[in-house]
Structure formats: C-alpha cells, structure tokens
Scaffold this active site. Structure first.
Site, PDB file in Angstrom:
ATOM      1  N   CYS A 174       0.828  -1.253   0.045  1.00 20.23           N
ATOM      2  CA  CYS A 174      -0.143   0.026  -0.022  1.00 20.23           C
ATOM      3  C   CYS A 174       0.895   1.324  -0.125  1.00 20.23           C
ATOM      4  O   CYS A 174       1.865   1.329   0.682  1.00 20.23           O
ATOM      5  CB  CYS A 174      -0.701   0.131   1.293  1.00 20.23           C
ATOM      6  SG  CYS A 174      -1.898  -1.346   1.207  1.00 20.23           S
ATOM      7  N   ARG A 198       5.399  -0.318  -5.747  1.00 20.31           N
ATOM      8  CA  ARG A 198       5.631  -0.861  -4.493  1.00 20.31           C
ATOM      9  C   ARG A 198       4.291  -2.006  -4.511  1.00 20.31           C
ATOM     10  O   ARG A 198       4.335  -3.017  -3.564  1.00 20.31           O
ATOM     11  CB  ARG A 198       4.816  -0.113  -3.213  1.00 20.31           C
ATOM     12  CG  ARG A 198       5.810   0.950  -2.771  1.00 20.31           C
ATOM     13  CD  ARG A 198       5.288   2.052  -2.092  1.00 20.31           C
ATOM     14  NE  ARG A 198       4.730   1.562  -0.695  1.00 20.31           N
ATOM     15  CZ  ARG A 198       5.534   1.986   0.441  1.00 20.31           C
ATOM     16  NH1 ARG A 198       6.552   2.713   0.129  1.00 20.31           N
ATOM     17  NH2 ARG A 198       5.144   1.739   1.581  1.00 20.31           N
ATOM     18  N   TRP A 225      -3.137  -3.082  -1.452  1.00 19.57           N
ATOM     19  CA  TRP A 225      -2.408  -4.209  -1.692  1.00 19.57           C
ATOM     20  C   TRP A 225      -3.320  -4.894  -0.630  1.00 19.57           C
ATOM     21  O   TRP A 225      -3.067  -5.024   0.673  1.00 19.57           O
ATOM     22  CB  TRP A 225      -1.035  -4.302  -1.380  1.00 19.57           C
ATOM     23  CG  TRP A 225      -0.508  -5.747  -1.768  1.00 19.57           C
ATOM     24  CD1 TRP A 225      -0.228  -6.170  -2.938  1.00 19.57           C
ATOM     25  CD2 TRP A 225      -0.273  -6.678  -0.892  1.00 19.57           C
ATOM     26  NE1 TRP A 225       0.217  -7.598  -2.893  1.00 19.57           N
ATOM     27  CE2 TRP A 225       0.448  -7.788  -1.711  1.00 19.57           C
ATOM     28  CE3 TRP A 225      -0.450  -6.798   0.502  1.00 19.57           C
ATOM     29  CZ2 TRP A 225       0.651  -9.181  -1.300  1.00 19.57           C
ATOM     30  CZ3 TRP A 225       0.074  -8.275   0.829  1.00 19.57           C
ATOM     31  CH2 TRP A 225       0.312  -9.425   0.247  1.00 19.57           C
ATOM     32  N   ASN A 232      -2.244   2.520   5.529  1.00 19.53           N
ATOM     33  CA  ASN A 232      -1.177   1.463   5.508  1.00 19.53           C
ATOM     34  C   ASN A 232      -0.852   0.956   6.683  1.00 19.53           C
ATOM     35  O   ASN A 232      -0.931   1.376   7.514  1.00 19.53           O
ATOM     36  CB  ASN A 232       0.041   2.122   5.021  1.00 19.53           C
ATOM     37  CG  ASN A 232      -0.137   2.492   3.446  1.00 19.53           C
ATOM     38  OD1 ASN A 232      -0.941   2.443   2.952  1.00 19.53           O
ATOM     39  ND2 ASN A 232       1.325   3.040   3.248  1.00 19.53           N
ATOM     40  N   GLY A 233      -0.819  -0.535   6.567  1.00 18.02           N
ATOM     41  CA  GLY A 233      -0.518  -1.323   7.945  1.00 18.02           C
ATOM     42  C   GLY A 233      -1.797  -2.294   8.142  1.00 18.02           C
ATOM     43  O   GLY A 233      -2.674  -2.583   7.251  1.00 18.02           O
ATOM     44  N   GLU A 259      18.134 -18.180  -5.880  1.00 19.13           N
ATOM     45  CA  GLU A 259      17.840 -16.889  -6.555  1.00 19.13           C
ATOM     46  C   GLU A 259      16.980 -17.194  -7.925  1.00 19.13           C
ATOM     47  O   GLU A 259      15.997 -16.480  -8.537  1.00 19.13           O
ATOM     48  CB  GLU A 259      18.681 -15.928  -6.511  1.00 19.13           C
ATOM     49  CG  GLU A 259      18.500 -14.366  -7.116  1.00 19.13           C
ATOM     50  CD  GLU A 259      17.412 -13.772  -6.547  1.00 19.13           C
ATOM     51  OE1 GLU A 259      17.022 -14.187  -5.522  1.00 19.13           O
ATOM     52  OE2 GLU A 259      16.957 -12.667  -7.344  1.00 19.13           O
ATOM     53  N   LYS A 299      13.175 -15.941  -9.064  1.00 22.85           N
ATOM     54  CA  LYS A 299      13.075 -15.104 -10.040  1.00 22.85           C
ATOM     55  C   LYS A 299      12.093 -15.886 -11.134  1.00 22.85           C
ATOM     56  O   LYS A 299      10.949 -15.109 -11.606  1.00 22.85           O
ATOM     57  CB  LYS A 299      14.251 -15.024 -10.821  1.00 22.85           C
ATOM     58  CG  LYS A 299      15.131 -13.714 -11.065  1.00 22.85           C
ATOM     59  CD  LYS A 299      14.911 -12.262 -10.264  1.00 22.85           C
ATOM     60  CE  LYS A 299      14.157 -12.582  -8.862  1.00 22.85           C
ATOM     61  NZ  LYS A 299      14.576 -11.683  -7.906  1.00 22.85           N
ATOM     62  N   GLU A 324       8.488 -16.162  -9.467  1.00 25.01           N
ATOM     63  CA  GLU A 324       7.786 -14.824  -9.063  1.00 25.01           C
ATOM     64  C   GLU A 324       7.141 -14.257 -10.361  1.00 25.01           C
ATOM     65  O   GLU A 324       6.127 -13.508 -10.373  1.00 25.01           O
ATOM     66  CB  GLU A 324       8.272 -13.821  -8.320  1.00 25.01           C
ATOM     67  CG  GLU A 324       9.585 -13.323  -8.677  1.00 25.01           C
ATOM     68  CD  GLU A 324      10.365 -12.354  -7.707  1.00 25.01           C
ATOM     69  OE1 GLU A 324       9.839 -11.916  -7.020  1.00 25.01           O
ATOM     70  OE2 GLU A 324      11.531 -12.421  -7.990  1.00 25.01           O
ATOM     71  N   HIS A 361      18.201 -36.390  -1.818  1.00 28.34           N
ATOM     72  CA  HIS A 361      17.562 -36.541  -0.847  1.00 28.34           C
ATOM     73  C   HIS A 361      16.066 -36.237  -1.054  1.00 28.34           C
ATOM     74  O   HIS A 361      15.506 -35.914   0.222  1.00 28.34           O
ATOM     75  CB  HIS A 361      18.268 -35.787   0.373  1.00 28.34           C
ATOM     76  CG  HIS A 361      19.689 -36.182   0.499  1.00 28.34           C
ATOM     77  ND1 HIS A 361      19.895 -37.412   1.224  1.00 28.34           N
ATOM     78  CD2 HIS A 361      20.681 -35.511   0.183  1.00 28.34           C
ATOM     79  CE1 HIS A 361      21.333 -37.448   0.989  1.00 28.34           C
ATOM     80  NE2 HIS A 361      21.843 -36.313   0.534  1.00 28.34           N
ATOM     81  N   LYS A 397       6.243  -4.532  -4.104  1.00 24.25           N
ATOM     82  CA  LYS A 397       7.731  -4.351  -4.177  1.00 24.25           C
ATOM     83  C   LYS A 397       8.308  -3.994  -2.731  1.00 24.25           C
ATOM     84  O   LYS A 397       9.444  -4.302  -2.371  1.00 24.25           O
ATOM     85  CB  LYS A 397       8.099  -2.992  -5.032  1.00 24.25           C
ATOM     86  CG  LYS A 397       9.558  -2.690  -5.339  1.00 24.25           C
ATOM     87  CD  LYS A 397      10.323  -3.511  -6.164  1.00 24.25           C
ATOM     88  CE  LYS A 397      11.610  -3.165  -6.198  1.00 24.25           C
ATOM     89  NZ  LYS A 397      12.629  -4.623  -6.484  1.00 24.25           N
TER      90      LYS A 397
END
Ligand code: F6R
Length: 624
Positions: A2, A27, A75, A101-102, A497, A501, A504, A520, A619
């Site tokens: 947000c 964001r 968001w 926000n929050g 990583e 990538k 997402e 394993h 973000k």
C-alpha cells in the site's frame, strides 16, 4: 505494498495525488483511490480496482476539484481487491475520510463493538474500523479538558485521533481529512512509514520519499507514535505521549525518478542491463589499493569495535536473504567470523542466545520490509549493534540502524529484484574483504580480491550477451510446469535466486537446492518435462556437480547448464548450455545470476505475464 499520498496547498490536489500514486506503483497494489475536498469542504471520493491509469481515466471523466486531498494504492490484506474495499474510507456521515497502510490486529473486536453501537460498515477492511473509531471519539468528545481548553485550532482533533489510536493493536501509516475542519490533514504513524514534503505554502504527505521529488526539496520523516497536523502553511508534530515535538527538516536526497524505460520494454530488463553500472556504483570510493582493503563511511563503529566482532547475523527476506546467504559464505571464507543467516520474519519472534560482540546486518532493497524492520528493532532492544544494507536512502531500516552501507543501485522499479540483488552481493563481498583484512587476510590476498572486483562490471557486461541464447532456451522450455535450480557452495544462493526469479514472474513452480541435496528428495520430481538448471562454474566442486548432472540425465531430465567460457565437458551431457565469462570463484555467483535473470524474463514474457508487476506481489512488503 500500500502507498499513501496527501496534499494541502494552493494547487489542484489531484495532480500531485495521481503523480504520487504513479510513483508508488512499484510497491505493488490492486486498487487505488483519492478523496478531495472542494472549497466548501465537501469531500468526494473516486476509487477503482486495477491500475492507476483506470483511476486517472475515471478522474478525467469526472474531475474532482479542490486543493486538499488524500490518495492510496491498496494491496489487499483484509477483504478482497474490490472497489468497495479500496481506500479512502469514511467514518460516520463523512465526518472523517482516511487512508491507511498497515494492519489492525484487533479490528474484529473493535468492529463488533462499533456495529453494536450503530456504526454501519461498508467494507471488509480493517481500515474502516479506524474511520469509525475516530468519528466516535470526535462525536463522543473523547476530548480531554486540555483538548477543549487549548487555543490550538486543531487540538480537539488531535486528542480525538490519539484516543482512537490508543485502542488499536497493529501498525499504521494514516492520513485523515475532516468534514468540519476543511483545511487540515492529520498524519499518524506506527510501524508504517510516512514523510512530509515541505513546499511554499503547500505540504505533501507520502509513504516514502519518491512522490516528493520535484515537488518539495525538504522532508520531515515522521517517527512512530508521532501525529502531524498539516495545513497549507504549517506543520506541527506531536507525540502520542509527550506532546509537541520539534521535528527536524532535512533536505530531500531523492531525485525525480527516471521513469522512462530508456528504450527497454520493461523495467526489469532495463535494470538487468544496468548491472555493470550499479556494481561500479556499489564499489565506488570503497576500495583502497594502498591498504588492499575496502572502506566504508557509514558504519559508525570504531576500529576497536569492529575488531572485536565475534559473530555476525545477517537478516533479510526473499531475494535479500539469498544475498545474505552468499554473504555468509564470503565472510566466513575471507574473515573467519562465524555468520548466521536468519529469515527476518523468524528472527523477530525467536529468542536465540546472542553473545555480546555480535553484529547484526539487516539487508533490504526497499529498507521498508516490515519483518526486517521488526527483526532489527528486536535486536536493538536486546542491546546489539545493528547495521543496514539498503538501497533506498532515508528508508525506515536505514534510519533505524546504528549505521550502514547504501547500495547506490538507483531506483529499482521492477518488482522482481535484479540489480539490487547483485549490488547486495557486491556490498557483502566488500564487507567480507574489509573484515578479512582486519584479521588474517594478507595484502596479496586482499589485492587479488580487489582485482577480481574491478574486473567484475565488464564481465557482467559480457554475460549480458547471453540474452539471445537465453531467449532460445526460454522458447524451448516456457511451457514446463516445474523447474529445478541446482548449484553448490557459492552458487547454492544463485540456485535459490534463479528459482525465485522464475516463479515470481512466470508463475512456474521452481525450487532451488544445493545440487547434492537433490538425491535426498527433489530427484523424485525429475522427468522428461522437468528441466533442471545447473550452475557449474570451474572450481573445486566442479566434478561433484558433474556427477549430479549425470544423475538427472540418467532419469531423462532435461539439463540447462550455466558454465564458464571454454568449458567443453558440460556440453557433452547438458541439453542446453549458457556460457559466461570466467571470474574468480567468489564473484562467479554475480556473473552466473545474469543469464538466470534473462531466462526468467523471457520465459515470463513468452507466457504473457506482467513482468514488472507480477500478480500478488509487492515491491515493498510493509505488512508482516
Ligand atoms: C524478489 C523480491 C523479494 C524481496 C523481499 C525483500 O525478487 O524482490 O523477495 O527481496 O520482499 O525486500 P527488501 O529487499 O526490500 O527488504
């Protein structure tokens, strides 16, 4: 996640509100809205789901005029991503209009009580509780005697807002406009950042500094428990418990963001290509050949304190956590200091024994990640020194820490982190050299490391030339449903990583493992339709990784391998090979990451995904 903006001054508020929301788009959000009060104080609201441009079109069709307003990108946390749940929300008969926000943890109890008292809720959000609570406090005059008697024009507002906030459990960055007080916005913060931009007879409010660039050159960072009373020509800051506080005004460091794509089709691609430059910026002024070491301006620790460090904790989330993992390998190797890497979301609620002499680094591109902020606060509370490795200057984590190192990577707009990741790896490598040279590392060894660092940007530039090859491989495998990413030692974080990538931005299930761990469990996933991406540079585990490739091939799994120039052995086994320049083993992960970023980018593109704004992701993850 947000974003908040607010404006009070002499221009049409909608201009800044929309531009500010556009700058906060990075964001991540799923709906947006603004509330603007006209000259008579009447507040109108416009909200839409989806992108800011939908909100802009709605406003173009039915403009809202007025020089005071607030705006929000949401968001979804509590309640679906619908227009009704988008902010702003109102309390009572439009007594108050707010953006938040929050997360309010006790909203259910508060909602039940307010409903039983006749307040009608229009949304499924936790935020609406705040709007009705503030209304209740204003209407019932939860205003103490001091508030009533005060000469300050907005004292009763502040007292009512304090009374409402004191009932909340959770976090908030909050802006409020009032039906009966048309010229003022209140801004309050607890655990979710808010800044004020100071202009000439106008003031701006935002959840980070990026909307302010080009509008204000001075900034005030609100701290937790502070409430700001903002009018066109004044800012007054008061603390929840201690009354008025002198706020410090700083000059705004953020430049007007380079929002253009510079000829690239996406920010992610642009940022991938910026890496030779961002790596140079991470190193700039931080290497000294005279002492064969690195140096940092902002650690704020004496050489004695640094020499006395016995243990290091690196804490972060997501991609930044992967950089931390590489940092662990490098610091332990160069400096022989024990390092632990902790998920910030775990560390903040764990109670590990931490000895004096432990240094805690929080690693965060945005500097706003709620869990990382929570972890660093917890460590500070326990008396440990905390340092931040952040990209965003003046961000909450950068401010909270005792000192730190900035990445200087420039704004990262694509939601998937690329250049910030390699810059985090770079800064951690510099720190490893620094701590190493304070201990046993020789001048010779220090110089060898420095030379490898200097050579890195041009090697990364050369690695970018793999794009056509990555595109070809992407076309071959873009319909796969599962991928494995496998690497060892320094390239175990690279495998993690690479997998993150891919998942997402293309929504393909992908897992990263240390190559030998495959036996394993994950090897059960291997079949003809599950590609395995191996990172196989030269080095002392090369033959071991070759054996792991054999194991996958023996089960019919396709193998894509990232190798160093000149390697011919891997090509005999692998189905597809991407060749990158040879560099020293400890910086190889930075070079090997480049084709993995490009591969993910092209696979996502071929699957028609929104590369820069992948679904469900933000973000800046400002809720826990
Ligand atoms: C992945 C990604 C996220 C972030 C994570 C932490 O590409 O960007 O996993 O790394 O949300 O964010 P920061 O570094 O801002 O704390």
């Amino acid at each position: 996640m947000c974003g908040i903006v607010g404006y009070v001054g002499h221009r049409e508020a909608s201009g800044f509100l929309l531009e500010g929301l556009r700058r906060l788009e990075y964001r991540g959000y799923d709906s947006a809205g603004v509330a603007i009060a006209d000259q008579a104080g009447h507040v109108s609201i416009c909200k839409t789901t989806g992108r800011i441009e939908r909100l802009a079109s709605a406003l173009a069709g039915s403009p809202l005029h007025g020089s005071i307003g607030i705006g929000h990108t949401r968001w979804a946390t509590h309640g679906a991503a619908t227009e009704g749940n988008a902010h702003p929300h109102v309390g009572g008969e439009h007594v108050v209009t707010i953006c938040h926000n929050g997360v309010i943890e006790n909203y259910q109890q508060l909602k039940s009580r307010l409903e039983s008292e006749g307040y009608v809720f229009q949304s499924a959000t936790d935020t609406e509780v705040i709007a009705h609570l503030v209304t209740e406090c204003l209407e019932k005059e939860c205003v103490d005697e001091e508030g009533k008697d005060s000469q300050e024009p907005y004292a009763s507002l502040v007292t009512a807002v304090k009374a409402a906030l004191s009932q909340l459990r959770g976090t908030y960055g909050l802006v409020l406009m009032f039906r009966d007080y048309p010229g003022v916005i209140l801004a309050a913060r607890l655990g979710s950042p808010l800044v004020l931009g100071i202009g000439d007879d106008e003031h701006f409010i935002a959840s980070d500094a990026s909307p302010l660039a080009g509008y204000a050159d001075k900034i005030v960072y609100l701290s937790d428990h502070q409430i700001a009373v903002v009018t066109a020509d004044s800012v007054q800051v008061t603390h929840r418990d201690h009354g008025d506080v002198r706020h410090s005004v700083e000059s705004l460091q953020v430049k007007t963001p380079a929002v253009d794509l510079g000829g690239y089709s996406h920010y992610m691609l642009k940022e991938i290509y910026e890496q030779p430059e961002s790596l140079k910026n991470a190193m700039r002024g931080r290497l000294t050949e005279d002492d064969a070491t690195a140096m940092f301006g902002g650690l704020n620790l004496t050489p004695q304190q640094l020499g006395g460090v016995k243990r290091i904790i690196l804490t972060a989330c997501g991609t930044s956590w992967h950089a931390a993992l590489l940092g662990e390998y490098l610091i332990e190797e160069f400096a022989r200091i024990p390092v632990e890497v902790e998920y910030a979301s775990e560390l903040r609620y764990r109670n590990p024994p931490v000895d004096p002499g432990t240094l805690v680094f929080a690693i965060s591109q945005s500097g706003e990640t709620a869990d990382t902020l929570g972890a660093i606060r917890e460590m500070k509370r326990k008396g440990h020194r905390t340092l931040a490795i952040c990209n965003v200057v003046g961000s909450s984590i950068a401010q909270e820490a005792d000192g730190g190192v900035y990445l200087h990577a420039g704004p990262e707009i694509g939601v998937a982190s690329t250049k910030a990741y390699t810059s985090q790896c770079m800064v951690l490598a510099l720190l490893a050299l620094y701590f190493g040279r304070m201990r046993h590392l020789s001048v010779d060894a220090g110089m060898r490391i420095i030379n490898a660092f200097h050579a890195l940007p041009s090697k990364v530039r050369a690695a970018l030339q793999t794009e056509e090859e990555c595109k070809r491989i992407a076309a071959k495998y873009c319909h796969a449903n599962n991928f494995l990413y496998l690497g060892r030692q320094y390239n175990f974080p690279t495998a993690l990583e690479g997998a993150l990538k891919l998942k997402e931005i293309s929504y393909i299930h992908a897992e990263g493992y240390p190559a030998a761990e495959m036996k394993h469990g994950p090897i059960a996933l291997v079949d003809e339709s599950t590609p395995s991406v191996f990172i196989v540079p030269q080095g002392f585990v090369y033959d071991k990784v070759m054996s792991n490739i054999e194991e996958v091939k023996a089960r019919g799994g396709p193998v894509i391998a990232v190798v160093e120039h000149g390697d011919t052995r891997v090509a005999e086994l692998a189905d597809d090979v991407i060749s990158v320049p040879s560099v020293e083993e400890f910086v190889q992960p930075i070079v090997s990451t480049i084709p993995l970023q490009l591969l993910s980018y092209h696979i996502a593109l071929m699957r028609g995904c929104d590369v820069d704004k992948p679904r469900n992701l933000a973000k800046s993850v400002t809720v826990e």
